[in-house]
Design a protein around this motif. Structure first.
Motif, PDB file in Angstrom:
ATOM      1  N   SER A   5      38.736  39.633  33.944  1.00  0.00           N
ATOM      2  CA  SER A   5      38.564  39.271  34.105  1.00  0.00           C
ATOM      3  C   SER A   5      39.163  39.214  36.203  1.00  0.00           C
ATOM      4  O   SER A   5      38.429  39.136  36.849  1.00  0.00           O
ATOM      5  N   GLN A   8      37.175  41.147  38.349  1.00  0.00           N
ATOM      6  CA  GLN A   8      35.426  40.187  38.723  1.00  0.00           C
ATOM      7  C   GLN A   8      36.059  39.776  40.037  1.00  0.00           C
ATOM      8  O   GLN A   8      35.491  39.227  40.790  1.00  0.00           O
ATOM      9  N   ARG A  11      36.719  41.546  43.084  1.00  0.00           N
ATOM     10  CA  ARG A  11      35.515  41.835  43.248  1.00  0.00           C
ATOM     11  C   ARG A  11      34.820  41.314  44.490  1.00  0.00           C
ATOM     12  O   ARG A  11      35.059  41.807  45.470  1.00  0.00           O
TER      13      ARG A  11
END
Length: 70
Positions: A5, A8, A11
């Motif tokens: 998580s 993600q 990014r």
């Protein structure tokens, strides 16, 4: 699951531009997420590098610049 998580979130989406200051004791994970790294020692930046950094080299630089072992 939490690491996935975090990856993600860091990014971001297409074209996402952001600055995140992250401190960690997990060297490999920190270097995996970063595109620029720094070492602070006694309130001063004693090393900064942009781009991917090899964890083994980073460890050696850390010891050299701070005189400390992890």
């Amino acid at each position: 699951e939490a690491a996935a998580s975090l990856k993600q979130i860091l990014r971001g989406g297409p074209g996402a531009q952001r600055t995140v200051v992250m401190t960690t004791h997990n060297l490999e994970r920190g270097l995996q997420f970063s595109d620029r790294v720094a070492i602070m020692h006694r309130g001063r930046i004693v090393y900064m590098e942009q781009g991917k950094v090899d964890p083994a080299i980073f460890r050696e630089v850390y010891i050299e610049r701070t005189g400390l072992r992890e």
